[in-house]
Write an enzyme that holds these catalytic residues in place. Structure first.
Site, mmCIF file in Angstrom:
data_model
loop_
_atom_site.group_PDB
_atom_site.id
_atom_site.type_symbol
_atom_site.label_atom_id
_atom_site.label_comp_id
_atom_site.label_asym_id
_atom_site.label_seq_id
_atom_site.Cartn_x
_atom_site.Cartn_y
_atom_site.Cartn_z
ATOM 1 N N LEU A 193 0.849 -1.190 0.000
ATOM 2 C CA LEU A 193 0.000 0.000 0.000
ATOM 3 C C LEU A 193 0.886 1.241 0.000
ATOM 4 C CD1 LEU A 193 -2.633 -1.153 2.637
ATOM 5 C CD2 LEU A 193 -2.915 -1.094 0.169
ATOM 6 N N ASP A 225 -8.423 5.925 10.043
ATOM 7 C CA ASP A 225 -7.770 6.085 8.743
ATOM 8 C C ASP A 225 -7.264 4.719 8.300
ATOM 9 O OD1 ASP A 225 -8.136 8.865 8.674
ATOM 10 O OD2 ASP A 225 -6.370 9.159 9.947
ATOM 11 N N LEU A 226 -7.899 4.129 7.325
ATOM 12 C CA LEU A 226 -7.635 2.759 6.918
ATOM 13 C C LEU A 226 -6.151 2.526 6.652
ATOM 14 C CD1 LEU A 226 -8.812 0.001 6.164
ATOM 15 C CD2 LEU A 226 -9.070 0.864 3.820
ATOM 16 N N ASP A 227 -5.572 1.569 7.384
ATOM 17 C CA ASP A 227 -4.186 1.127 7.216
ATOM 18 C C ASP A 227 -3.180 2.260 7.378
ATOM 19 O OD1 ASP A 227 -4.917 -1.527 6.735
ATOM 20 O OD2 ASP A 227 -5.214 -1.161 4.595
ATOM 21 N N GLU A 228 -3.540 3.306 8.115
ATOM 22 C CA GLU A 228 -2.629 4.433 8.286
ATOM 23 C C GLU A 228 -2.391 4.764 9.753
ATOM 24 O OE1 GLU A 228 -3.662 7.825 5.956
ATOM 25 O OE2 GLU A 228 -3.954 6.686 4.115
#
Length: 299
Positions: A211, A241-244
């Site tokens: 990602l 915050d998706l994957d953050e």
């Protein structure tokens, strides 16, 4: 501000030294002169013997972070009271726990088994300091794995229409089981902002490190098509915050043109296992402190 847990289980024998208990103290506060001296002095006044100490001052945020392991015969109540006074003076956020106490943990999975197998094995055979109290899944494919290790399995199916109900059930399980940590061991569902906020700082996720380049389906096939030279994985705290979320650990393996897609997948799963296991261990040992969107990790 204090955040901690009080262990109900007997203390590990390794924490007892001549009647003393081995404690781990983690703290953060605005940086200023005298913090280390104050902490060490307080512990010395209480008869404590510091066995490990690490600290870091972040010049960008102005915050100071410290992790101390100390052997002390003083009671929990005495330590709590003294640390509360010190915390008031320095505006500290702090935790105090028994060193080596196994953290009550819920694992969440979908159909991929590699991270689940790895964490369950490490708990039993490698001293991973967690007590896995349940496996929760939106599928039933891994029920036999949980049964093999003697861990209760909870099937919580999720659809667009039942997502709120499923998350309420999950939170109910976390509360009922007194779980301190939730690990998304390849759980392939997006969690709501409300759930992420409720579990802030105690829910960890693992994913490949392609990602944001290779999103969506078959990321390893996309990576193979582009001729990537590194396979990686990222373990991080979950936020809205998706994957953050704040990164705890990352790992990589070099690859070349000879690797097939299935080779990349196998390497990726191995990297995911390693990164997630380290992140879970460090969290359970109170080695990870949040610094805004970053983490401070005392290894």
């Amino acid at each position: 501000m204090r955040t901690d847990v009080t262990p109900d289980a007997p203390l590990p024998s390794s924490t007892r030294v001549d009647g003393a208990t081995h404690w781990v103290l983690s703290l953060s506060c605005p940086d200023r002169p005298g913090i280390v001296h104050a902490v060490a002095g307080l512990l010395a006044e209480l008869g404590g013997n510091i066995t490990e100490s690490q600290q870091f001052g972040d010049p960008h945020t102005g915050l100071f972070f410290m992790r101390v392991q100390v052997e002390a015969a003083a009671s929990r109540e005495v330590l709590d009271e003294a640390l509360a006074v010190l915390a008031e003076e320095f505006s500290m956020t702090w935790t105090l726990d028994v060193a080596g106490r196994r953290m009550r943990t819920v694992l969440m999975v979908s159909t991929a088994a590699h991270c689940l197998h790895d964490l369950l094995f490490r708990q039993q055979s490698e001293g991973l300091p967690v007590d896995i109290v349940a496996v929760v899944s939106n599928h039933t494919a891994l029920a036999d794995v949980a049964a093999f290790y003697g861990i209760p399995f909870h099937h919580v199916p999720v659809t667009r229409d039942t997502k709120a109900e499923a998350e309420a059930r999950l939170l109910g399980l976390v509360e009922e089981l007194d779980a301190e940590l939730v690990v998304l061991a390849r759980y392939m569902q997006i969690l709501s902002d409300d759930l992420c906020r409720t579990l802030t700082g105690r829910i960890i996720n693992i994913h490949h490190s392609f990602l944001p380049s290779f999103k969506g389906a078959r990321p390893y096939a996309q990576a193979h098509d582009r001729g990537v030279k590194l396979i990686g994985a990222t373990a991080h705290y979950v936020t809205g915050d998706l994957d953050e979320g704040p990164i705890i650990e990352q790992d990589v393996e070099r690859v070349d043109h000879s690797k097939k897609v299935e080779d990349l997948v196998a390497l990726g799963q191995d990297v995911e296992r390693r990164a997630l296991a380290r992140a879970v261990r460090w969290h359970a040992e109170h080695r990870v402190l949040l610094d805004g969107h970053r983490t401070i990790v005392f290894r």
